[in-house]
Scaffold this active site. Structure first.
Site: not given
Ligand code: 5GP
Ligand code: ZN
Length: 115
Positions: A4, A7, A30, A88, A94, A96, A99, A101, A103
């Site tokens: 992850c 993590c 982000d 999300n 949406g 991705t 884990h 989180h 925003h």
């Molecule tokens: P989701 O689409 O799951 O709601 O948001 C995942 C977020 O994690 C995305 O906005 C993406 O830019 C961010 N993200 C993905 N990989 C990394 C990373 O390695 N470091 C950081 N700081 N953000 C990441």
């Molecule tokens: Zn995790």
């Protein structure tokens, strides 16, 4: 969880720009910022998504996450202008990174509805 990304960020195995950290919660920038301020607030323990949040998490970790969001909004001085919190959840949401989180987006006028 070993595969992850978040993590790994918690463990310091992947570098991140950390803005807040305590025993249970972490906030970092982000990597693909969508606004002048775009932070991700996460529980340090691996919870895949909102679907997996337990009764105990609702009492302990979720309130701590929202406390951190309020603290950050005051420290970074965007509490008066306002901000957006997004979670999300799952495929239709949406999500991705699997884990949990939140925003935290600030520093510009947001629009509605989201895509
Ligand atoms: P989701 O689409 O799951 O709601 O948001 C995942 C977020 O994690 C995305 O906005 C993406 O830019 C961010 N993200 C993905 N990989 C990394 C990373 O390695 N470091 C950081 N700081 N953000 C990441
Ligand atoms: Zn995790």
């Amino acid at each position: 969880m070993s595969d992850c990304i978040f993590c790994k960020i918690v463990q310091g195995e992947i570098p991140s720009k950390i803005h807040y950290e305590d025993d249970n919660v972490m906030a970092f920038e982000d990597i693909n910022s969508q606004s002048p301020i775009h932070l991700l607030i996460i529980p340090k323990k691996h919870i895949p998504s909102m679907v997996d949040v337990t009764e105990e998490d609702r009492k302990e970790i979720i309130p701590e996450i929202f406390k951190a969001i309020q603290k950050l909004s005051e420290e970074l001085n965007f509490n008066n202008e306002g901000y957006r919190i997004v979670n999300n959840c799952g495929d239709h949401g949406g999500q991705t990174v699997k884990h949990l989180h939140f925003h935290l987006l600030a520093g510009r006028q947001m629009t509605w509805p989201p895509g």
